[in-house]
Design a protein around this motif. Structure first.
Motif, PDB file in Angstrom:
ATOM      1  N   ARG A  22     -95.867  90.101  11.468  1.00  0.00           N
ATOM      2  CA  ARG A  22     -96.201  90.176  12.888  1.00  0.00           C
ATOM      3  C   ARG A  22     -96.641  88.812  13.411  1.00  0.00           C
ATOM      4  O   ARG A  22     -96.305  88.436  14.529  1.00  0.00           O
ATOM      5  CB  ARG A  22     -97.289  91.237  13.120  1.00  0.00           C
ATOM      6  CG  ARG A  22     -96.752  92.651  12.959  1.00  0.00           C
ATOM      7  CD  ARG A  22     -97.720  93.702  13.455  1.00  0.00           C
ATOM      8  NE  ARG A  22     -98.768  93.967  12.489  1.00  0.00           N
ATOM      9  CZ  ARG A  22    -100.058  93.743  12.677  1.00  0.00           C
ATOM     10  NH1 ARG A  22    -100.476  93.199  13.812  1.00  0.00           N
ATOM     11  NH2 ARG A  22    -100.940  94.049  11.753  1.00  0.00           N
ATOM     12  N   GLU A  48     -94.978  86.465  16.313  1.00  0.00           N
ATOM     13  CA  GLU A  48     -95.788  85.900  17.401  1.00  0.00           C
ATOM     14  C   GLU A  48     -95.598  84.388  17.501  1.00  0.00           C
ATOM     15  O   GLU A  48     -95.543  83.834  18.609  1.00  0.00           O
ATOM     16  CB  GLU A  48     -97.261  86.227  17.180  1.00  0.00           C
ATOM     17  CG  GLU A  48     -98.150  85.758  18.340  1.00  0.00           C
ATOM     18  CD  GLU A  48     -99.607  86.139  18.154  1.00  0.00           C
ATOM     19  OE1 GLU A  48    -100.445  85.607  18.919  1.00  0.00           O
ATOM     20  OE2 GLU A  48     -99.915  86.938  17.245  1.00  0.00           O
ATOM     21  N   THR A  49     -95.487  83.706  16.357  1.00  0.00           N
ATOM     22  CA  THR A  49     -95.287  82.249  16.411  1.00  0.00           C
ATOM     23  C   THR A  49     -93.982  81.909  17.123  1.00  0.00           C
ATOM     24  O   THR A  49     -93.905  80.931  17.873  1.00  0.00           O
ATOM     25  CB  THR A  49     -95.261  81.614  15.007  1.00  0.00           C
ATOM     26  OG1 THR A  49     -94.149  82.106  14.256  1.00  0.00           O
ATOM     27  CG2 THR A  49     -96.543  81.880  14.252  1.00  0.00           C
ATOM     28  N   GLU A  54     -92.623  83.666  19.428  1.00  0.00           N
ATOM     29  CA  GLU A  54     -92.794  83.927  20.853  1.00  0.00           C
ATOM     30  C   GLU A  54     -93.515  82.762  21.526  1.00  0.00           C
ATOM     31  O   GLU A  54     -93.169  82.359  22.628  1.00  0.00           O
ATOM     32  CB  GLU A  54     -93.595  85.221  21.057  1.00  0.00           C
ATOM     33  CG  GLU A  54     -92.835  86.476  20.623  1.00  0.00           C
ATOM     34  CD  GLU A  54     -93.714  87.716  20.650  1.00  0.00           C
ATOM     35  OE1 GLU A  54     -94.956  87.564  20.813  1.00  0.00           O
ATOM     36  OE2 GLU A  54     -93.173  88.823  20.499  1.00  0.00           O
ATOM     37  N   LYS A  55     -94.505  82.194  20.830  1.00  0.00           N
ATOM     38  CA  LYS A  55     -95.278  81.088  21.389  1.00  0.00           C
ATOM     39  C   LYS A  55     -94.551  79.752  21.251  1.00  0.00           C
ATOM     40  O   LYS A  55     -94.686  78.865  22.095  1.00  0.00           O
ATOM     41  CB  LYS A  55     -96.650  81.014  20.712  1.00  0.00           C
ATOM     42  CG  LYS A  55     -97.558  82.200  21.013  1.00  0.00           C
ATOM     43  CD  LYS A  55     -98.897  82.051  20.328  1.00  0.00           C
ATOM     44  CE  LYS A  55     -99.831  83.212  20.641  1.00  0.00           C
ATOM     45  NZ  LYS A  55    -100.198  83.278  22.063  1.00  0.00           N
ATOM     46  N   ASP A  61    -103.648  85.006  12.098  1.00  0.00           N
ATOM     47  CA  ASP A  61    -104.163  84.265  13.243  1.00  0.00           C
ATOM     48  C   ASP A  61    -104.167  82.763  12.973  1.00  0.00           C
ATOM     49  O   ASP A  61    -103.831  81.951  13.855  1.00  0.00           O
ATOM     50  CB  ASP A  61    -105.584  84.727  13.584  1.00  0.00           C
ATOM     51  CG  ASP A  61    -105.617  86.130  14.175  1.00  0.00           C
ATOM     52  OD1 ASP A  61    -104.551  86.601  14.630  1.00  0.00           O
ATOM     53  OD2 ASP A  61    -106.696  86.751  14.180  1.00  0.00           O
ATOM     54  N   VAL A  75    -100.597  81.398  13.330  1.00  0.00           N
ATOM     55  CA  VAL A  75    -100.185  81.204  14.721  1.00  0.00           C
ATOM     56  C   VAL A  75    -100.813  79.931  15.288  1.00  0.00           C
ATOM     57  O   VAL A  75    -100.132  79.104  15.900  1.00  0.00           O
ATOM     58  CB  VAL A  75    -100.559  82.419  15.580  1.00  0.00           C
ATOM     59  CG1 VAL A  75    -100.245  82.143  17.051  1.00  0.00           C
ATOM     60  CG2 VAL A  75     -99.807  83.663  15.105  1.00  0.00           C
TER      61      VAL A  75
END
Length: 215
Positions: A65, A69-70, A72-73, A35, A38
């Protein structure tokens, strides 16, 4: 080069920070959870992130994972994974957007600091760097409709070395052939994969490697 380091082990994290700073990098964040990774990438937009696979709470694949996610953002955010093992499913996810700027190295193979830093720079520059063992495990799952069937065995060998992040001179030394021969093979690879000359060579190189790893 601005870098985010993500590793839950304090000694390893601080060791990476010190190493990177010795090579002139600016470590803009050093974090211990997915978290935090990210949030740091979204807020700081580093040139590249160095990420361990295993992080809290389960110490399985949280780092991978979080890396997915990074991207994707922050589309195309460069990520270099450092791991003690190969996690194929999320390696596939890292490759899925075909943007390049990804790497996956096994920790026990990163014994040459100069080689590690070269790989980090390649990823930051939009290239790909994959450990040979990662490449081998990705290749185990080749589909029958392999788009690379038109390549010769030598062209496949050259492309595999490209996937490891090796330069043309390094490939020529490994195969004991001239750089001209390597360039000829790479040109053939580009042509057979439909990667046209109007695209930059670095871009075609990344696309060829991604096609290889995802096939």
């Amino acid at each position: 080069m601005r870098v985010v380091v993500a590793d839950d082990a304090v000694l390893i994290r601080e060791g990476l920070v010190r190493l990177l700073e010795e090579f002139g990098c600016e470590v803009v964040a050093a974090v211990g959870t997915g978290d935090e990774l990210v949030r740091a990438v979204v807020a700081l937009r580093p040139d590249v992130s160095v990420v361990d696979v295993r992080m809290p709470p389960t110490f399985t694949d949280e780092g991978l994972r979080a890396a997915v996610e990074t991207r994707e953002k922050v589309p195309g955010a460069p990520v270099l994974i450092l791991s003690q093992y190969v996690e194929v499913s999320y390696a596939d996810d890292l490759l899925a957007d075909a943007r390049g700027a990804v790497g996956y190295l096994l920790k026990d193979r990163v014994v040459d600091v100069e080689e590690f830093m070269d790989g980090l720079r390649r990823v930051a520059g939009g290239g790909t760097v994959f450990d040979p063992q990662v490449v081998a495990q990705l290749m185990v799952r080749r589909r029958r409709d392999d788009p690379l069937t038109s390549l010769t065995p030598r062209e496949r060998e050259v492309l595999g070395l490209m996937a490891e992040g090796r330069s043309n001179p390094a490939i020529s030394r490994h195969l004991v052939v001239t750089e001209g021969a390597v360039e000829k093979h790479i040109t053939g690879i580009f042509q057979k994969l439909g990667l046209h000359a109007q695209d930059a060579d670095q871009h075609r190189r990344v696309l060829a490697v991604l096609a290889y790893l995802r096939s």
